[in-house]
Design a protein around this motif. Structure first.
Motif, short mmCIF file in Angstrom:
data_model
loop_
_atom_site.label_atom_id
_atom_site.label_comp_id
_atom_site.label_asym_id
_atom_site.label_seq_id
_atom_site.Cartn_x
_atom_site.Cartn_y
_atom_site.Cartn_z
N THR A 103 0.84 -1.20 0.00
CA THR A 103 0.00 0.00 0.00
C THR A 103 0.88 1.25 0.00
OG1 THR A 103 -0.08 0.08 2.42
CG2 THR A 103 -1.84 -1.14 1.33
N THR A 104 0.22 2.39 -0.15
CA THR A 104 0.87 3.68 0.08
C THR A 104 -0.13 4.55 0.82
OG1 THR A 104 0.05 4.83 -1.88
CG2 THR A 104 2.07 3.55 -2.14
N GLY A 105 0.34 5.61 1.40
CA GLY A 105 -0.53 6.54 2.09
C GLY A 105 -1.17 7.54 1.15
N HIS A 106 -0.76 7.56 -0.09
CA HIS A 106 -1.29 8.52 -1.05
C HIS A 106 -2.72 8.17 -1.45
CE1 HIS A 106 -1.61 10.89 -4.76
NE2 HIS A 106 -0.64 11.63 -4.25
N LYS A 107 -3.58 9.15 -1.52
CA LYS A 107 -5.00 8.90 -1.81
C LYS A 107 -5.22 8.28 -3.19
CE LYS A 107 -6.05 13.53 -3.59
NZ LYS A 107 -6.46 13.20 -4.92
N ASP A 108 -4.32 8.54 -4.14
CA ASP A 108 -4.45 7.97 -5.47
C ASP A 108 -3.47 6.82 -5.71
OD1 ASP A 108 -6.50 9.69 -6.35
OD2 ASP A 108 -5.05 11.27 -6.78
N GLY A 109 -2.86 6.31 -4.63
CA GLY A 109 -1.93 5.20 -4.77
C GLY A 109 -2.62 4.00 -5.41
N PHE A 110 -1.94 3.36 -6.35
CA PHE A 110 -2.49 2.20 -7.05
C PHE A 110 -1.72 0.99 -6.56
CE2 PHE A 110 -3.63 0.28 -11.35
CZ PHE A 110 -4.96 0.13 -11.01
N ASP A 111 -2.34 0.21 -5.68
CA ASP A 111 -1.63 -0.84 -4.98
C ASP A 111 -2.52 -2.05 -4.72
OD1 ASP A 111 -3.19 0.06 -2.74
OD2 ASP A 111 -1.66 1.55 -2.31
N SER A 112 -2.18 -2.88 -3.76
CA SER A 112 -2.89 -4.14 -3.51
C SER A 112 -4.35 -3.98 -3.12
CB SER A 112 -2.17 -4.96 -2.43
OG SER A 112 -0.92 -5.40 -2.88
N ARG A 113 -4.76 -2.81 -2.72
CA ARG A 113 -6.18 -2.64 -2.38
C ARG A 113 -7.07 -2.73 -3.61
NH1 ARG A 113 -5.48 3.70 -0.56
NH2 ARG A 113 -3.45 3.66 -1.51
N ALA A 152 -7.90 -4.77 -7.37
CA ALA A 152 -7.74 -6.07 -8.03
C ALA A 152 -6.72 -6.02 -9.17
CB ALA A 152 -9.09 -6.55 -8.55
N ALA A 153 -6.59 -4.88 -9.84
CA ALA A 153 -5.64 -4.77 -10.96
C ALA A 153 -4.19 -4.93 -10.51
CB ALA A 153 -5.82 -3.44 -11.68
N ILE A 154 -3.91 -4.76 -9.23
CA ILE A 154 -2.57 -4.98 -8.68
C ILE A 154 -2.53 -6.27 -7.87
CG2 ILE A 154 -0.76 -4.06 -7.16
CD1 ILE A 154 -1.03 -2.44 -9.70
N GLY A 155 -3.40 -6.40 -6.87
CA GLY A 155 -3.49 -7.63 -6.08
C GLY A 155 -2.25 -7.93 -5.26
N TRP A 156 -2.08 -9.22 -4.95
CA TRP A 156 -0.88 -9.65 -4.22
C TRP A 156 0.33 -9.36 -5.10
CZ3 TRP A 156 -3.01 -10.39 0.19
CH2 TRP A 156 -4.09 -11.24 0.41
N ILE A 157 1.42 -8.99 -4.50
CA ILE A 157 2.68 -8.85 -5.24
C ILE A 157 3.57 -10.01 -4.81
CG2 ILE A 157 4.71 -7.41 -5.64
CD1 ILE A 157 2.07 -6.39 -6.88
N CYS A 158 3.80 -10.91 -5.76
CA CYS A 158 4.55 -12.13 -5.46
C CYS A 158 6.00 -12.01 -5.94
CB CYS A 158 3.85 -13.33 -6.07
SG CYS A 158 2.18 -13.54 -5.38
N ARG A 159 6.83 -12.85 -5.36
CA ARG A 159 8.28 -12.78 -5.52
C ARG A 159 8.76 -12.57 -6.96
NH1 ARG A 159 12.12 -12.49 -2.53
NH2 ARG A 159 11.24 -13.18 -0.59
N GLN A 160 8.14 -13.23 -7.95
CA GLN A 160 8.63 -13.12 -9.32
C GLN A 160 8.50 -11.71 -9.89
OE1 GLN A 160 6.10 -15.05 -8.34
NE2 GLN A 160 4.38 -14.95 -9.77
N ARG A 161 7.65 -10.88 -9.32
CA ARG A 161 7.48 -9.50 -9.78
C ARG A 161 8.39 -8.51 -9.04
NH1 ARG A 161 4.14 -8.64 -13.24
NH2 ARG A 161 2.35 -9.90 -13.69
N ILE A 162 8.92 -8.93 -7.91
CA ILE A 162 9.68 -8.02 -7.04
C ILE A 162 11.09 -7.81 -7.58
CG2 ILE A 162 10.60 -7.66 -4.72
CD1 ILE A 162 8.17 -9.29 -3.69
N LEU A 163 11.44 -6.54 -7.77
CA LEU A 163 12.79 -6.19 -8.21
C LEU A 163 13.77 -6.11 -7.03
CD1 LEU A 163 11.80 -3.37 -10.72
CD2 LEU A 163 12.33 -5.76 -11.22
N GLY A 164 13.24 -5.72 -5.88
CA GLY A 164 14.08 -5.64 -4.69
C GLY A 164 13.46 -4.78 -3.61
N VAL A 165 14.19 -4.68 -2.52
CA VAL A 165 13.77 -3.86 -1.38
C VAL A 165 14.48 -2.52 -1.52
CG1 VAL A 165 13.88 -3.64 1.13
CG2 VAL A 165 13.38 -5.87 0.09
N GLY A 166 13.71 -1.45 -1.34
CA GLY A 166 14.25 -0.11 -1.50
C GLY A 166 14.45 0.61 -0.18
N ARG A 167 15.45 1.45 -0.15
CA ARG A 167 15.70 2.31 1.00
C ARG A 167 15.73 3.75 0.49
NH1 ARG A 167 21.25 1.62 2.79
NH2 ARG A 167 21.62 3.62 1.86
#
Length: 174
Positions: free
Chosen positions: A144-154, A156-171
């Motif tokens: 998720t994000t705190g942004h009102k227009d964030g497009f995330d797991s909430r 259906a077009a995004i859904g769960w984000i599974c390992r094969q889609r993940i590029l990495g962990v960001g800091r």
């Protein structure tokens, strides 16, 4: 003339110094290439996260609260908003494998804690179907994000984000 003066004025030291320098340079380039395979600097052009520069570590296991960068799934809705080849998305991990995601009145909860509210329509006025609920599957995350227009797991077009889609962990760095 001292022995050290002779050494510096002669050509005898040049060949070992040249080979030593070449070896050190090759080692440095090899180390840099290996580092580049596991790290990257990502620039964030989206307002959904408040950072514009994110240091990415590939292969790291995401933890709750981490920012992950991932390739979004293809869908007509995503294409309409982000084009045929959208850039990677950056979102915060709100749910990890085994967590329970529930939805009530378009509000999403992870293990009973409110993490996001879903809008009924996109900024281009399309209906937004709600994302997944239940136990977060092994190897997947609810982001998720705190942004009102964030497009995330909430949604259906995004859904769960599974390992094969993940590029990495960001800091975030800026």
């Amino acid at each position: 003339m001292r022995n050290t003066d002779f050494l510096w004025r002669s050509h005898a030291w040049r060949r070992p110094a040249l080979w030593g320098g070449l070896g050190a340079g090759a080692l440095a380039l090899s180390s840099l290439a290996t580092f580049g395979e596991s790290h990257a600097l990502m620039i964030n052009a989206s307002p959904s996260l408040p950072y514009w520069a994110i240091w990415l570590t590939r292969g790291a296991t995401p933890q709750r609260g981490d920012i992950i960068l991932f390739d979004p799934p293809a869908s007509p809705l995503l294409e309409k908003h982000f084009g045929k080849e959208p850039k990677p998305f950056g979102k915060r991990v709100s749910g990890v494998p085994g967590d329970i995601v529930t939805e009530r009145s378009r509000s999403f909860f992870v293990n009973g804690k409110l993490v996001a509210k879903a809008k009924p329509k996109s900024r281009l006025d399309e209906a937004l179907a709600l994302g997944p609920t239940g136990a977060v599957p092994k190897g997947c995350y609810f982001v998720t994000t705190g942004h009102k227009d964030g497009f995330d797991s909430r949604y259906a077009a995004i859904g769960w984000i599974c390992r094969q889609r993940i590029l990495g962990v960001g800091r975030p760095i800026l």
